[in-house]
Design a protein around this motif. Structure first.
Motif, PDB file in Angstrom:
ATOM      1  N   GLY A 190      55.521  48.864  39.348  1.00  0.00           N
ATOM      2  CA  GLY A 190      54.264  49.161  40.049  1.00  0.00           C
ATOM      3  C   GLY A 190      53.308  50.384  39.472  1.00  0.00           C
ATOM      4  N   ILE A 191      52.576  51.011  40.223  1.00  0.00           N
ATOM      5  CA  ILE A 191      51.669  52.097  39.656  1.00  0.00           C
ATOM      6  C   ILE A 191      51.656  53.173  40.971  1.00  0.00           C
ATOM      7  N   GLU A 192      51.724  54.440  40.841  1.00  0.00           N
ATOM      8  CA  GLU A 192      51.648  55.177  41.958  1.00  0.00           C
ATOM      9  C   GLU A 192      50.309  55.238  42.623  1.00  0.00           C
ATOM     10  N   GLU A 193      50.268  55.207  43.893  1.00  0.00           N
ATOM     11  CA  GLU A 193      49.023  55.135  44.547  1.00  0.00           C
ATOM     12  C   GLU A 193      48.103  56.362  44.129  1.00  0.00           C
ATOM     13  N   LYS A 194      48.574  57.406  44.039  1.00  0.00           N
ATOM     14  CA  LYS A 194      47.724  58.632  43.569  1.00  0.00           C
ATOM     15  C   LYS A 194      46.965  58.376  42.124  1.00  0.00           C
ATOM     16  N   GLU A 195      47.606  57.823  41.479  1.00  0.00           N
ATOM     17  CA  GLU A 195      47.206  57.376  40.236  1.00  0.00           C
ATOM     18  C   GLU A 195      46.083  56.452  40.277  1.00  0.00           C
ATOM     19  N   ILE A 196      46.331  55.373  40.887  1.00  0.00           N
ATOM     20  CA  ILE A 196      45.137  54.268  41.128  1.00  0.00           C
ATOM     21  C   ILE A 196      44.106  54.923  41.776  1.00  0.00           C
ATOM     22  N   VAL A 197      43.956  55.788  42.625  1.00  0.00           N
ATOM     23  CA  VAL A 197      43.045  56.472  43.374  1.00  0.00           C
ATOM     24  C   VAL A 197      42.162  57.111  42.357  1.00  0.00           C
ATOM     25  N   ALA A 198      43.036  58.017  41.870  1.00  0.00           N
ATOM     26  CA  ALA A 198      42.384  59.307  40.789  1.00  0.00           C
ATOM     27  C   ALA A 198      41.554  58.305  39.719  1.00  0.00           C
ATOM     28  N   GLN A 243      30.359  39.993  38.718  1.00  0.00           N
ATOM     29  CA  GLN A 243      30.902  41.313  38.991  1.00  0.00           C
ATOM     30  C   GLN A 243      32.571  41.488  39.041  1.00  0.00           C
ATOM     31  N   LEU A 244      33.013  40.125  39.485  1.00  0.00           N
ATOM     32  CA  LEU A 244      34.454  40.147  39.696  1.00  0.00           C
ATOM     33  C   LEU A 244      34.971  39.950  38.254  1.00  0.00           C
ATOM     34  N   ARG A 245      34.552  39.218  37.575  1.00  0.00           N
ATOM     35  CA  ARG A 245      35.234  39.233  36.153  1.00  0.00           C
ATOM     36  C   ARG A 245      35.235  40.556  35.461  1.00  0.00           C
ATOM     37  N   PHE A 246      34.052  41.192  35.580  1.00  0.00           N
ATOM     38  CA  PHE A 246      33.673  42.425  34.883  1.00  0.00           C
ATOM     39  C   PHE A 246      34.527  43.568  35.429  1.00  0.00           C
ATOM     40  N   ILE A 247      34.655  43.619  36.791  1.00  0.00           N
ATOM     41  CA  ILE A 247      35.758  44.608  36.867  1.00  0.00           C
ATOM     42  C   ILE A 247      37.294  44.101  36.840  1.00  0.00           C
ATOM     43  N   HIS A 248      37.502  42.914  37.001  1.00  0.00           N
ATOM     44  CA  HIS A 248      38.924  42.492  36.529  1.00  0.00           C
ATOM     45  C   HIS A 248      39.221  42.882  34.951  1.00  0.00           C
ATOM     46  N   ASN A 249      38.427  42.519  34.233  1.00  0.00           N
ATOM     47  CA  ASN A 249      38.524  42.842  32.766  1.00  0.00           C
ATOM     48  C   ASN A 249      38.979  44.322  32.542  1.00  0.00           C
ATOM     49  N   GLN A 250      38.127  45.156  33.187  1.00  0.00           N
ATOM     50  CA  GLN A 250      38.302  46.655  33.060  1.00  0.00           C
ATOM     51  C   GLN A 250      39.502  46.957  33.402  1.00  0.00           C
ATOM     52  N   LEU A 251      39.878  46.612  34.962  1.00  0.00           N
ATOM     53  CA  LEU A 251      41.103  47.063  35.454  1.00  0.00           C
ATOM     54  C   LEU A 251      42.176  46.281  34.675  1.00  0.00           C
ATOM     55  N   PHE A 252      42.356  45.337  33.838  1.00  0.00           N
ATOM     56  CA  PHE A 252      43.564  44.626  33.208  1.00  0.00           C
ATOM     57  C   PHE A 252      43.433  45.193  31.735  1.00  0.00           C
ATOM     58  N   LYS A 253      42.346  46.001  31.348  1.00  0.00           N
ATOM     59  CA  LYS A 253      42.435  46.712  29.919  1.00  0.00           C
ATOM     60  C   LYS A 253      42.845  48.252  30.386  1.00  0.00           C
ATOM     61  N   HIS A 254      42.793  48.647  31.434  1.00  0.00           N
ATOM     62  CA  HIS A 254      43.222  50.114  31.886  1.00  0.00           C
ATOM     63  C   HIS A 254      44.693  50.045  32.309  1.00  0.00           C
ATOM     64  N   PHE A 255      44.932  49.352  33.243  1.00  0.00           N
ATOM     65  CA  PHE A 255      46.241  49.352  33.919  1.00  0.00           C
ATOM     66  C   PHE A 255      47.300  48.305  33.180  1.00  0.00           C
ATOM     67  N   GLN A 256      48.439  48.924  32.739  1.00  0.00           N
ATOM     68  CA  GLN A 256      49.257  48.142  32.007  1.00  0.00           C
ATOM     69  C   GLN A 256      50.622  48.126  32.823  1.00  0.00           C
ATOM     70  N   ASN A 257      50.737  48.248  33.972  1.00  0.00           N
ATOM     71  CA  ASN A 257      51.979  48.228  34.689  1.00  0.00           C
ATOM     72  C   ASN A 257      52.537  46.850  34.509  1.00  0.00           C
ATOM     73  N   PRO A 258      54.144  46.738  34.627  1.00  0.00           N
ATOM     74  CA  PRO A 258      54.609  45.343  34.363  1.00  0.00           C
ATOM     75  C   PRO A 258      54.229  44.298  35.220  1.00  0.00           C
ATOM     76  N   SER A 259      53.891  44.743  36.602  1.00  0.00           N
ATOM     77  CA  SER A 259      53.915  43.660  37.724  1.00  0.00           C
ATOM     78  C   SER A 259      52.637  43.404  37.747  1.00  0.00           C
ATOM     79  N   ARG A 260      51.348  43.809  37.138  1.00  0.00           N
ATOM     80  CA  ARG A 260      50.201  43.406  37.093  1.00  0.00           C
ATOM     81  C   ARG A 260      49.686  42.039  36.896  1.00  0.00           C
ATOM     82  N   PHE A 261      49.101  41.467  37.760  1.00  0.00           N
ATOM     83  CA  PHE A 261      48.516  39.962  37.659  1.00  0.00           C
ATOM     84  C   PHE A 261      47.441  39.736  38.444  1.00  0.00           C
TER      85      PHE A 261
END
Length: 320
Positions: free
Chosen positions: A101-109, A162-180
């Motif tokens: 996962g990712i630390e909550e504080k990192e996501i918020v930041a 807007q949903l794909r726009f945000i989704h693609n940004q998140l997927f390009k930024h966050f690379q945690n193993p459990s992401r989907f």
């Protein structure tokens, strides 16, 4: 055979979890649980559920997840629970990096830093469907009904872009193993839906289609149209545009709200270029890689104009 979620790195995704970034569709209702929180009033999801069980014979013990949730006895005899209607955009899993996962504080930041562009969220439900489970879950979908026009910068953007726009940004930024992302953008209405008969099933979906058609007449609507924070109270500093996204520990626990930081209008050349750059790709959950997004087909009139510029216009037109 049970297929595991399409996480980014199955070997390093150690512990499954329910934390995610997404939309909240929860809405307090006299028919639902008194502890439900209102995050939107654009769509009353009671219109696409079956509280009186006219069409359904049974569901799982959670009962209705949307439209205010389950009130409990004496109004209902499913597990009492507040409205948890939501649309996942990116599943995080856990807040423990050792588990994938990712630390909550990192996501918020990150979400507060402006690195992720959050447009004003205006959406339109596009379908109510039964998923492939047996018995199925009933889902309300938020699909992009048309492909994107990457050539004409003045062409209207598809509903729910807007949903794909945000989704693609998140997927390009966050690379945690459990992401989907759990399939198409949707909100689960109810699980293990058993219909009374095939006729009742057809009648239920016909009822839902009529509601969807009525909503479509009004077009996409801003969800957070009351400037609500994660806990349902008023935002301390509301702006002109307040329909953003939320961080959930699970579907029942909304902890943070992130307002729009990429504001309308979206028809300027600069903003349209940014939008199209992120819509140009789709995440392929089978290959766990990016692929080119389908583009809108050229109109017949544009094909004719192109053909007239060629030596043999009829031949060129037929070739297209």
């Amino acid at each position: 055979m049970v297929r595991r979620p399409p996480v980014l790195n199955p070997q390093l995704s150690k512990v499954d979890g329910l934390a995610f970034l997404g939309l909240s569709l929860s809405r307090r209702s006299e028919e639902g649980h008194p502890d439900s929180i209102t995050h939107q009033t654009a769509f009353d999801l009671n219109e696409v559920i079956d509280r009186k069980y006219e069409y359904l014979a049974s569901t799982n013990d959670d009962g209705w997840l949307v439209g205010g949730g389950e009130p409990g006895p004496p109004k209902s005899y499913k597990l009492p629970a507040k409205d948890s209607a939501h649309v996942e955009i990116m599943r995080i899993g856990t807040y423990n990096p050792a588990w994938g996962g990712i630390e909550e504080k990192e996501i918020v930041a990150v979400m507060r830093s402006g690195k992720i562009l959050i447009p004003q969220i205006e959406v339109l439900p596009t379908a109510v469907v039964a998923n492939p489970d047996k018995p199925p879950e009933l889902e309300i979908r938020f699909d992009m009904p048309t492909a994107v026009d990457f050539v004409d910068l003045k062409a209207p953007l598809p509903h729910n872009w807007q949903l794909r726009f945000i989704h693609n940004q998140l997927f390009k930024h966050f690379q945690n193993p459990s992401r989907f992302c759990p399939g198409a953008f949707h909100s689960t209405i109810v699980r293990k839906a058993e219909f009374r008969s095939e006729q009742h099933k057809h009648a239920y979906f016909a009822k839902c289609n009529a509601v969807l058609q009525r909503w479509a007449i009004d077009g996409p609507k801003a969800l957070n149209n009351g400037a609500w924070d994660a806990d349902g109270t008023s935002l301390k500093k509301p702006g002109e545009y307040n329909s953003g996204i939320y961080l959930f520990t699970d579907r029942t626990k909304v902890t943070h709200f992130f307002p729009p930081n990429f504001l309308p209008p979206y028809d300027t050349e600069a903003k349209r270029q940014i939008i199209l750059s992120f819509l140009a790709e789709e995440w392929d959950e089978k290959t766990l890689s990016w692929k080119k997004a389908p583009a809108a087909e050229k109109s017949l009139s544009s094909k004719i104009l192109e053909a007239l510029d060629c030596g043999n216009p009829i031949e060129q037109l037929m070739a297209k």
